[in-house]
Design a protein around this motif. Structure first.
Motif, PDB file in Angstrom:
ATOM      1  N   ARG A   1      45.540  25.853  22.357  1.00 59.15           N
ATOM      2  CA  ARG A   1      45.292  24.695  21.494  1.00 59.15           C
ATOM      3  C   ARG A   1      43.910  24.776  20.869  1.00 59.15           C
ATOM      4  N   LEU A   2      43.755  24.069  19.763  1.00 63.72           N
ATOM      5  CA  LEU A   2      42.495  23.999  19.034  1.00 63.72           C
ATOM      6  C   LEU A   2      41.858  22.647  19.317  1.00 63.72           C
ATOM      7  N   ALA A   3      40.736  22.646  20.039  1.00 62.74           N
ATOM      8  CA  ALA A   3      40.073  21.391  20.395  1.00 62.74           C
ATOM      9  C   ALA A   3      39.482  20.737  19.156  1.00 62.74           C
ATOM     10  N   ASP A   4      39.362  19.411  19.204  1.00 59.01           N
ATOM     11  CA  ASP A   4      38.851  18.686  18.045  1.00 59.01           C
ATOM     12  C   ASP A   4      37.336  18.543  18.054  1.00 59.01           C
ATOM     13  N   ARG A   5      36.687  19.200  19.026  1.00 53.87           N
ATOM     14  CA  ARG A   5      35.232  19.150  19.122  1.00 53.87           C
ATOM     15  C   ARG A   5      34.758  20.334  19.960  1.00 53.87           C
ATOM     16  N   PRO A   6      33.489  20.692  19.854  1.00 54.08           N
ATOM     17  CA  PRO A   6      32.978  21.766  20.717  1.00 54.08           C
ATOM     18  C   PRO A   6      33.070  21.369  22.187  1.00 54.08           C
ATOM     19  N   LEU A   7      33.434  22.329  23.029  1.00 53.35           N
ATOM     20  CA  LEU A   7      33.548  22.099  24.466  1.00 53.35           C
ATOM     21  C   LEU A   7      32.780  23.178  25.208  1.00 53.35           C
ATOM     22  N   PRO A   8      32.293  22.858  26.393  1.00 53.53           N
ATOM     23  CA  PRO A   8      31.663  23.906  27.209  1.00 53.53           C
ATOM     24  C   PRO A   8      32.676  24.993  27.549  1.00 53.53           C
ATOM     25  N   ALA A   9      32.218  26.229  27.543  1.00 50.16           N
ATOM     26  CA  ALA A   9      33.104  27.344  27.860  1.00 50.16           C
ATOM     27  C   ALA A   9      33.447  27.346  29.342  1.00 50.16           C
ATOM     28  N   GLY A  10      34.616  27.891  29.666  1.00 48.85           N
ATOM     29  CA  GLY A  10      35.035  28.039  31.054  1.00 48.85           C
ATOM     30  C   GLY A  10      36.063  27.009  31.455  1.00 48.85           C
ATOM     31  N   ARG A  11      36.243  26.866  32.748  1.00 50.92           N
ATOM     32  CA  ARG A  11      37.235  25.950  33.298  1.00 50.92           C
ATOM     33  C   ARG A  11      36.723  24.510  33.193  1.00 50.92           C
ATOM     34  N   ARG A  12      37.545  23.641  32.642  1.00 53.64           N
ATOM     35  CA  ARG A  12      37.187  22.244  32.495  1.00 53.64           C
ATOM     36  C   ARG A  12      38.427  21.385  32.730  1.00 53.64           C
ATOM     37  N   THR A  13      38.209  20.140  33.109  1.00 57.59           N
ATOM     38  CA  THR A  13      39.309  19.212  33.369  1.00 57.59           C
ATOM     39  C   THR A  13      39.344  18.136  32.297  1.00 57.59           C
ATOM     40  N   TYR A  14      40.542  17.927  31.731  1.00 55.64           N
ATOM     41  CA  TYR A  14      40.729  16.921  30.691  1.00 55.64           C
ATOM     42  C   TYR A  14      42.018  16.151  30.971  1.00 55.64           C
ATOM     43  N   ASP A  15      42.094  14.967  30.418  1.00 55.77           N
ATOM     44  CA  ASP A  15      43.300  14.158  30.520  1.00 55.77           C
ATOM     45  C   ASP A  15      44.412  14.814  29.702  1.00 55.77           C
ATOM     46  N   ASP A  16      45.615  14.863  30.268  1.00 58.38           N
ATOM     47  CA  ASP A  16      46.678  15.579  29.566  1.00 58.38           C
ATOM     48  C   ASP A  16      47.076  14.896  28.263  1.00 58.38           C
ATOM     49  N   ARG A  17      46.807  13.599  28.129  1.00 63.05           N
ATOM     50  CA  ARG A  17      47.091  12.931  26.857  1.00 63.05           C
ATOM     51  C   ARG A  17      46.146  13.427  25.769  1.00 63.05           C
ATOM     52  N   GLU A  18      44.892  13.699  26.146  1.00 67.29           N
ATOM     53  CA  GLU A  18      43.961  14.262  25.178  1.00 67.29           C
ATOM     54  C   GLU A  18      44.379  15.670  24.797  1.00 67.29           C
ATOM     55  N   LEU A  19      44.772  16.462  25.783  1.00 65.73           N
ATOM     56  CA  LEU A  19      45.217  17.823  25.502  1.00 65.73           C
ATOM     57  C   LEU A  19      46.393  17.825  24.531  1.00 65.73           C
ATOM     58  N   ALA A  20      47.329  16.913  24.749  1.00 70.13           N
ATOM     59  CA  ALA A  20      48.526  16.858  23.903  1.00 70.13           C
ATOM     60  C   ALA A  20      48.175  16.527  22.460  1.00 70.13           C
ATOM     61  N   GLY A  21      47.032  15.880  22.245  1.00 75.25           N
ATOM     62  CA  GLY A  21      46.628  15.525  20.892  1.00 75.25           C
ATOM     63  C   GLY A  21      45.988  16.661  20.126  1.00 75.25           C
ATOM     64  N   TRP A  22      45.622  17.744  20.811  1.00 74.72           N
ATOM     65  CA  TRP A  22      45.015  18.882  20.133  1.00 74.72           C
ATOM     66  C   TRP A  22      46.117  19.801  19.616  1.00 74.72           C
ATOM     67  N   PRO A  23      46.044  20.244  18.376  1.00 73.64           N
ATOM     68  CA  PRO A  23      47.144  21.036  17.802  1.00 73.64           C
ATOM     69  C   PRO A  23      47.285  22.393  18.459  1.00 73.64           C
ATOM     70  N   GLN A  24      48.523  22.821  18.581  1.00 75.19           N
ATOM     71  CA  GLN A  24      48.784  24.159  19.092  1.00 75.19           C
ATOM     72  C   GLN A  24      48.405  25.183  18.025  1.00 75.19           C
ATOM     73  N   ILE A  25      47.914  26.323  18.463  1.00 79.03           N
ATOM     74  CA  ILE A  25      47.523  27.376  17.540  1.00 79.03           C
ATOM     75  C   ILE A  25      48.125  28.696  18.005  1.00 79.03           C
ATOM     76  N   ASP A  26      48.574  29.511  17.066  1.00 78.17           N
ATOM     77  CA  ASP A  26      49.117  30.824  17.379  1.00 78.17           C
ATOM     78  C   ASP A  26      47.955  31.766  17.670  1.00 78.17           C
ATOM     79  N   PRO A  27      47.879  32.359  18.866  1.00 75.46           N
ATOM     80  CA  PRO A  27      46.762  33.261  19.173  1.00 75.46           C
ATOM     81  C   PRO A  27      46.596  34.389  18.166  1.00 75.46           C
ATOM     82  N   ALA A  28      47.706  34.808  17.527  1.00 78.99           N
ATOM     83  CA  ALA A  28      47.601  35.891  16.547  1.00 78.99           C
ATOM     84  C   ALA A  28      46.713  35.501  15.373  1.00 78.99           C
ATOM     85  N   SER A  29      46.648  34.209  15.068  1.00 82.57           N
ATOM     86  CA  SER A  29      45.857  33.761  13.924  1.00 82.57           C
ATOM     87  C   SER A  29      44.357  33.858  14.183  1.00 82.57           C
TER      88      SER A  29
END
Length: 314
Positions: free
Chosen positions: A25-53
């Motif tokens: 997914r493509l986050a809607d803001r800069p995030l710290p690199a590495g493992r992080r915990t987020y609410d799954d509702r927030e994750l669902a709001g970030w658009p999916q992106i094709d890794p090939a792109s």
């Protein structure tokens, strides 16, 4: 529900890998690199992106199959059962190479990974490298191991081949449906996010798929992923069960999805170029059309995972 993902900046974009769904997914803001915990509702709001792109030199994620052994015999299994398995010390070295490679996520599969006594140690190697880790299992051993597994991995994906014992056990063997459901219940009780995975077959009707979605909601799973069958391994003999991506998409899009449940389709096209580390330590990538595998090469170190083409993906 809060879930653990892995993030990195790639090409000036903040990319997030979700170990539960395998989506990037493509986050809607800069995030710290590495493992992080987020609410799954927030994750669902970030658009999916094709890794090939992303045109990156590395896969975002990969599948690691450290064993070919399995207690079940599924007719659509992708694995080459003739492969030798590395000894435990070499498995650990493979895990370390993956952990230091720069990929964001790994799904540990098989074979049946819960047959490995060193599975927690392998997962810990990956987590220590900052990766998000999932395990794909047939569920037979999951009820016994769920509580311990929850301390080492971020999500579990349980394979179901039908919405009832008749359909599922016909593919995987007697009692396998009940064992898988018991494992899902135990995983949820242990706090592990659960996704149900089902391989689409021509013999599964729309009603079967809807019943699987409804079953997932009743069990408290977070999602269902319908996988297009790949004509690889033993699945190559099941060409009559293959359906086209367009047909599969229409089936999945027609389903009524209960609130709070994520349902997605992994098309055959999306499985093209995916990276797999095999039980013998060789790396393969699916052909672009996922109708076969490309050349394999021994994983001697992290650079062995570099993509062979700038538009390759995982």
């Amino acid at each position: 529900m809060n879930r653990t993902v892995a993030a990195a900046e790639i090409g000036g974009q903040t990319i997030v890998y979700d170990p539960l769904t395998g989506q990037t997914r493509l986050a809607d803001r800069p995030l710290p690199a590495g493992r992080r915990t987020y609410d799954d509702r927030e994750l669902a709001g970030w658009p999916q992106i094709d890794p090939a792109s992303l045109n990156s030199g590395w896969p975002v994620s990969l599948c690691w199959s450290p064993l070919v052994r399995c207690n079940l015999a599924c007719p659509h299994c992708l694995d080459d059962k003739q492969l030798p398995e590395l000894p435990a010390a070499d498995r650990a070295r493979t895990g370390q190479a993956i952990a230091s490679s720069g990929v964001l996520g790994v799904d540990i599969s098989g074979g049946e990974p819960l047959l490995l006594t060193d599975l927690p140690d392998l997962a810990d190697l990956l987590v220590a490298g900052g990766l998000a880790v999932s395990v794909t299992t047939n569920g037979w051993q999951l009820a016994r191991r769920a509580a311990a597994l929850a301390r080492h991995v971020d999500a579990v994906r349980v394979s179901l081949d039908g919405p009832d014992p008749d359909r599922h056990d016909a593919m995987r063997g007697r009692r396998s449906f009940d064992r898988a459901l018991g494992g899902i219940v135990a995983a949820r009780a242990a706090g592990l996010p659960v996704q149900i995975q089902t391989v689409i077959r021509a013999s599964l009707t729309r009603r079967d798929l809807q019943c699987l979605v409804d079953l997932a909601a009743r069990l408290g799973a977070q999602g269902v992923t319908f996988l297009q069958m790949l004509p690889l391994g033993e699945g190559a003999a099941l060409t009559a069960e293959l359906v086209g991506d367009a047909v599969a998409r229409a089936l999945v899009d027609s389903l009524a999805v209960p609130a709070g449940l994520a349902v997605r389709l992994r098309t055959r096209a999306a499985a093209g170029n995916f990276t797999v580390v095999r039980a013998d330590g060789q790396v393969w990538r699916n052909q672009p059309d996922a109708a076969g595998i490309g050349p394999t090469d021994r994983l001697h170190g992290p650079t062995g995972l570099a993509l062979t083409a700038p538009d390759g993906s995982a």
